[in-house]
Enzyme design. Structure first.
Site, short mmCIF file in Angstrom:
data_model
loop_
_atom_site.label_atom_id
_atom_site.label_comp_id
_atom_site.label_asym_id
_atom_site.label_seq_id
_atom_site.Cartn_x
_atom_site.Cartn_y
_atom_site.Cartn_z
N LYS A 53 20.49 4.98 -15.68
CA LYS A 53 22.33 4.85 -15.05
C LYS A 53 22.19 6.96 -15.62
O LYS A 53 21.62 7.27 -16.17
CB LYS A 53 22.85 4.61 -16.63
CG LYS A 53 22.10 3.24 -17.08
CD LYS A 53 23.19 1.76 -16.28
CE LYS A 53 23.70 1.29 -16.34
NZ LYS A 53 24.27 -0.74 -15.81
N LYS B 133 24.68 -10.23 -10.93
CA LYS B 133 24.51 -10.76 -11.98
C LYS B 133 24.89 -12.40 -11.59
O LYS B 133 26.26 -12.63 -11.88
CB LYS B 133 24.94 -10.24 -13.06
CG LYS B 133 24.48 -9.09 -13.16
CD LYS B 133 25.04 -7.93 -14.08
CE LYS B 133 24.63 -6.50 -14.31
NZ LYS B 133 25.57 -5.67 -13.02
MG MG Z 1 24.67 -1.67 -12.06
#
Ligand code: MG
Length: 331
Positions: free
Chosen positions: A137, A241
């Site tokens: 991240k 997702k």
């Molecule tokens: Mg992402």
């Protein structure tokens, strides 16, 4: 078809909390739905909206579930609006009947590294555990600081391993350009969501201007958005997702029929949604890319997290009928 309908809410601490460009995320709220058909067959599904990610909210799911009452028809369920991707996923899962068991294959898994310098010890530990794909991240600290950690991470990365970067839309065009310059020629599998979803021209421009593979995530929360980007010729990866995208069957059919280059990724759902997604992914081999399910224990509780997922996902990652156990636990 008429169903008996009920829903229950879970609210669980994320253990440990997740730090992204959107800030800190401490609690996971979701809804488990239960559908019983006229023959007495019971199915469970999970709606797990992600705050700030463009899904419907937990409160909106709860409101629609209350509006169903305790008896609901298949026609009413089919009328849930398209923007309710999480609830549509849940209802389709609860309506699904067991299919003839397909052989379960295997797929690699990418390990999630924490933001900041903490990524370095985490990388060492995951390498030790056998992972070869990693996701880090970025967009959390200033660019210069993170570029320093980036160089240190690449120095530790073995030749056959690959790094994914996920900016969660945190960069502006100039910052993204600096990063993509630095990524060129390095073992970076792709850079995910460098700009906010609204900057569509900027995203297309970066994809054309740099040799680095780009991935869309927040831009393609629901399947209909992925369809639109694909129709407009997006040359990169789609991070889906499935728990947010809509019914699994629709997502799988789109991937299979268009051969879209996808990464299937966790939305930090419980074992209920996760097992269903992994079963589809492994049985139908929906992708060649490592799964984005290397998030470790999300809740720090085996009942909710389900079987541990290692560097290679296979049938041992699947829980058998976890819905009933979670439903009972929420009583
Ligand atoms: Mg992402």
């Amino acid at each position: 078809m008429l169903y008996t309908f009920a829903h229950r809410t879970y609210r669980l601490p994320l253990n440990p909390p997740l730090r992204t460009a959107h800030g800190r995320w401490d609690w996971r709220e979701g809804i488990i739905v239960r559908l019983e058909d006229e023959a007495g067959w019971v199915g469970y599904g999970e709606a797990a909206p992600v705050p700030g990610h463009g899904t419907e909210t937990w409160a909106e799911v709860d409101q629609l579930c209350r509006a169903f009452g305790d008896r609901v028809s298949a026609e009413e369920l089919a009328r849930v609006p398209g923007r309710f991707g999480c609830l549509r996923f849940a209802l389709a899962l609860a309506q699904a009947r067991p299919e003839p068991a397909l052989p379960i294959g295997r797929l690699g898994v990418a390990a999630l590294l924490p933001a900041g310098r903490g990524a370095l010890p985490a990388l060492a530990a995951r390498l030790e555990a056998g992972y070869l794909a990693f996701k880090w991240k970025v967009g959390v600290a200033p660019v210069e600081e993170e570029l320093g950690v980036f160089d240190d991470l690449l120095a530790e990365l073995p030749a056959h391993a690959r790094l994914r970067l996920d900016a969660n839309g945190a960069w502006n065009r100039r910052q993204a350009g600096r990063w993509l310059d630095r990524c060129a020629g390095r073992p970076v599998e792709f850079v995910e969501q460098p700009l906010v979803p609204d900057d569509e021209d900027g995203l297309r421009g970066l994809a054309g201007d740099y040799p680095v593979c780009l991935a869309l995530d927040e831009s393609v929360v629901r399947l209909e958005e992925a369809r639109r980007w694909q129709a407009q010729g997006w040359p990169g990866v789609f991070v889906l997702k499935p728990a947010l995208a809509g019914p699994l069957e629709e997502t799988a059919r789109w991937i299979e029929s268009t051969r879209a280059d996808v990464v299937l990724s966790s939305a930090l759902e419980t074992v209920l949604a996760r097992s269903a997604i992994l079963r589809w992914a492994l049985a139908r081999q929906l992708t060649r890319r490592p799964l984005g399910f290397g998030v470790g224990g999300v809740f720090g509780a085996r009942r909710w997290d389900g079987p541990e997922i290692g560097p290679l996902a296979d049938s041992s990652c699947l829980a058998n009928d976890p819905g009933k156990e979670l439903w009972t636990a929420l009583d």
